[in-house]
Scaffold this active site. Structure first.
Site, PDB file in Angstrom:
ATOM      1  N   LEU A 105       0.815  -1.214   0.000  1.00  0.00           N
ATOM      2  CA  LEU A 105       0.000   0.000   0.000  1.00  0.00           C
ATOM      3  C   LEU A 105       0.850   1.266   0.000  1.00  0.00           C
ATOM      4  CD1 LEU A 105      -2.867  -0.967   2.481  1.00  0.00           C
ATOM      5  CD2 LEU A 105      -2.755  -1.275  -0.006  1.00  0.00           C
ATOM      6  N   GLU A 155       5.951  -8.417  10.786  1.00  0.00           N
ATOM      7  CA  GLU A 155       6.744  -9.434  11.478  1.00  0.00           C
ATOM      8  C   GLU A 155       7.837 -10.037  10.603  1.00  0.00           C
ATOM      9  OE1 GLU A 155       5.403  -9.713  14.537  1.00  0.00           O
ATOM     10  OE2 GLU A 155       3.409  -8.931  14.115  1.00  0.00           O
TER      11      GLU A 155
END
Length: 735
Positions: free
Chosen positions: A627, A701
């Site tokens: 994004l 992560e």
């Protein structure tokens, strides 16, 4: 419905919240103040196990400015918080005289100023009946929990697989406790008004705080408002409702005054979780041609005496490679330690270090290039379900990352690359983080002035949520980003899950997508029978949005602006709600994929001094649809820094006799600093994931996963020594 704008999503837009942060107008929980505000300080146990025989609060209560001192003798009965998506709540505080870990909260003091509260807390005298603490995973007195969440796996015939192996590598690996340590100290402010409660908290999940406090204090959720518009980091420390939050609310009720509690740095080490230590045994077998035939991975990790936190460290071995015979087992050992909790890349951070180091060992034993060995054993389908991946560009991560890094320059023999006195090592590791998405809601509205307001009860812990949701809403509504306001951090907003597990962007983004599409449908419904509208009778599939207007696709002159539609119908605004639900593999016929990646690392080692330097890192990441390339790159860089910390520096050291954490300050707990971090190269590969409308996969992560293993593998290439325990220290490297 389509858009006719320059690409908004994907562009490296500067953070929309940056001006507020750099000018000091972004208010974090500690920044708020209320008339009559009081301050709290904690009293912590100085023993790790036993009971409180006596607690004398007289001096503290007589100290200047003190309003109250609450202990287990005066605290009301509190229920434990509810079960959550992440497991059970930590135990309720001050409920009896038992001591379960060093640093346990045994009292809270409230005074007019923070200094008075801290001074009074130092005057509380506690007498203990000390017991011998259980502090070692091998202690025969420890309670052992096997397969606590039913996540152990087995496929094929492991024994038969090993019987066919030409090469078998096995070893025991250890990883230590790590402590999250966001720079900002975690803080809570609580203020009651009758049965209504307002809380400012350093949380990554405002709705969970609201639900938990309602259950603990037996008041309606509708009367509780939790605010966290800015958090200042967390790395998982803000995912649970910790005891200090409940104590602050309890103190505010007892004093009928607003109460602020700011944890000290040493309190952060015992109050808000940590990455639990682990001992892992792994055994891997392969044929002489380099095909994996068996993997057996057993993990043991620590958990507190009264807690349900669980990290299945071995589970990564079940899903990472195309191996027909795999067994993974996890167990926990109850110790007298503070409650563990999520820390960036929980379970994967520890388990991947073991798996990817052992994979390298197998490749070396076979005389194969570690990259070729991984490519040969790539899991083209999900190893457990057999379903095709919704997306998986791991092969491209390996090949493009290797090209960018210059892997072909690597000579295979350990110790064969030098630059002057420095030994040079190249290492790599595969990385993955499982898909995680839960239900989420958002609301979008457009106002008479043509601006949009989108909101959800999420948090932004520095990951860029404010920014990417602004971009997404702007693109979906055909507006410039300057005309879109995205807001979060308020439990009164539509439901949002935690900012953790690399799942928020997907859950929230899909909810924003649904809300914006529904809002456009509401606009089209307004003009469906409007004889004055050029959009009369148009549906979503017939229109395009751009420049604050809706128009028929291919006919820009046949449309009108949001402003005109609202004005003609006498409306100040029009809004719509949207929700997202997790994609289901069974319905899709695909295994929902998380992020994948490959980490390439160059290290240099001084063989006389044992100095280890990371000099280059290339991260090739399949994060689905990106994004915002700038914020996504920042996430990977930040995760990589955390991985360097895990590999080389971080170790929360507890005294083996007393359970006291010996390095609970930034002066003693080592973290990487600027001088330890090289320039980082991040490349994104792959494309949108097919499982969801917006095609994202979380990248929070996966930036950490694989770093420790890649460094350990590079150290072996440089020195011939295998690193099977973290952190890698000077004494392990002196040749």
């Amino acid at each position: 419905m389509t858009t006719e704008t320059l690409p908004i999503v994907g562009a490296g837009l500067d953070r929309v919240d940056a001006p507020a942060k750099v000018t000091g107008t972004a208010h974090y929980p500690n920044d708020f103040d209320y008339p009559g505000m009081t301050h709290a300080a904690l009293v912590r146990s100085t023993v790790a196990a036993g009971r409180i025989l006596a607690i004398d609060t007289a001096q503290a209560e007589a100290a200047p400015g003190v309003l109250t001192v609450i202990t287990h003798l005066t605290a009301p009965k509190l229920d434990r918080g509810p079960m959550t998506l992440l497991g059970g709540s930590p135990p309720a505080p001050l409920q009896d005289d038992r001591i379960l870990h060093h640093g346990q909260h045994v009292a809270i003091v409230v005074a007019a100023t923070a200094e008075q509260a801290r001074h009074a807390a130092s005057l509380v005298q506690v007498e203990y009946d000390r017991a011998k603490a259980v502090l070692d995973l091998d202690d025969p007195r420890a309670e052992i929990i096997t397969n606590p969440w039913n996540l152990d796996t087995e496929r094929g015939d492991v024994a038969a697989g090993f019987a066919t192996a030409a090469v078998v590598v096995e070893g025991t690996y250890t990883t230590p406790d790590n402590t999250n340590n966001p720079l900002g100290l975690m803080a809570t402010i609580a203020m009651w008004n009758g049965d209504s409660l307002t809380v400012h908290d350093s949380t990554q999940w405002p709705r969970n705080v609201r639900t938990t406090l309602a259950a603990v204090f037996k008041v309606p959720e509708s009367g509780i408002r939790v605010l966290a518009p800015y958090v200042g980091g967390g790395f998982g420390a803000g995912l649970r409702v910790w005891q200090h939050v409940i104590l602050t609310v309890l103190a505010a009720r007892a004093t009928a005054r607003p109460v602020k509690l700011v944890l000290t740095r040493p309190e952060m080490f015992t109050s808000v979780g940590h990455r639990p230590n682990s001992v892992q045994h792994i055994r891997i077998g392969a044929t002489s041609a380099g095909d994996l035939v068996a993997i057996e991975h057993d993990g043991t990790s620590s958990v507190a005496m009264q807690d349900d936190d669980y990290e299945p460290v071995s589970l990564c071995s079940a899903v990472s490679y195309a191996c027909p015979n795999v067994r993974t087992r996890d167990r926990q050992v109850r110790l007298n330690i503070p409650c563990p909790g999520s820390m960036r890349a929980p379970a994967e951070g520890q388990g991947n270090f073991v798996l990817e180091t052992a994979i390298d060992e197998v490749a070396h034993a076979l005389g194969m290039d570690p990259l070729d060995f991984r490519l040969r054993n790539h899991a083209a389908v999900h190893p457990l379900s057999g379903l095709p991946w919704s997306s998986n560009a791991l092969l491209a991560c390996y090949t493009l990352g290797a090209e960018r890094f210059g892997w072909s320059r690597r000579t295979p023999e350990p110790g064969s690359m030098r630059e002057g006195r420095w030994l040079v090592g190249y290492g790599l590791a595969g990385a993955a983080y499982p898909a995680y998405q839960v239900p989420c809601q958002a609301r979008a509205s457009v106002h008479r002035d043509g601006s949009a307001f989108v909101r959800s009860a999420a948090t932004d812990i520095g990951t860029g949520t404010y920014t990417v949701m602004t971009q997404l809403a702007a693109e979906l509504l055909g507006l410039d980003t300057s005309r879109v306001r995205f807001d979060l951090g308020d439990s009164d907003m539509p439901y949002a899950p935690q900012a953790g597990g690399s799942g928020l962007t997907g859950a929230l983004g899909n909810a924003v997508h649904a809300a914006c599409r529904r809002l456009l449908r509401e606009f089209l419904d307004l003009v469906r029978d409007d004889p004055d509208s050029p959009l009369r009778g148009a549906g979503l599939d017939d229109v395009t949005v751009s420049g604050g207007r809706i128009h028929r696709t291919g006919a820009p002159d046949q449309g009108e602006s949001y402003t005109d539609i609202l004005a003609r119908h006498g409306l100040e605004e029009l809004g719509a709600d949207g929700r997202s639900t997790p994609p289901q593999a069974e319905e899709l016929g695909m295994a929902v994929a998380g992020a994948f990646g490959a980490k390439f690392v160059e290290v240099r080692i001084d063989p006389d001094l044992g100095l280890l330097r990371v000099t280059r890192v290339v991260s090739a990441i399949d994060g689905g649809r990106i994004l915002n390339e700038k914020t996504a790159t920042s996430q990977i860089v930040g995760g990589t820094v955390g991985g360097i910390g895990q590999a080389m520096f971080e170790d929360t050291i507890s005294d083996k006799e007393t359970g006291r954490i010996a390095n609970a300050t930034f002066g003693d707990y080592l973290v990487p600093v600027n001088a330890d971090i090289p320039d980082m190269d991040v490349i994104f590969v792959g494309g949108p994931d097919r499982a969801t409308a917006i095609g994202t996969k979380g990248v929070g992560e996966v930036g950490l996963v694989g770093v420790a293993a890649a460094i350990a593998n590079a150290v072996h290439h440089a020195t011939g020594r295998r690193m099977r325990s973290l952190p890698i220290t000077i004494d392990q490297l002196t040749l």
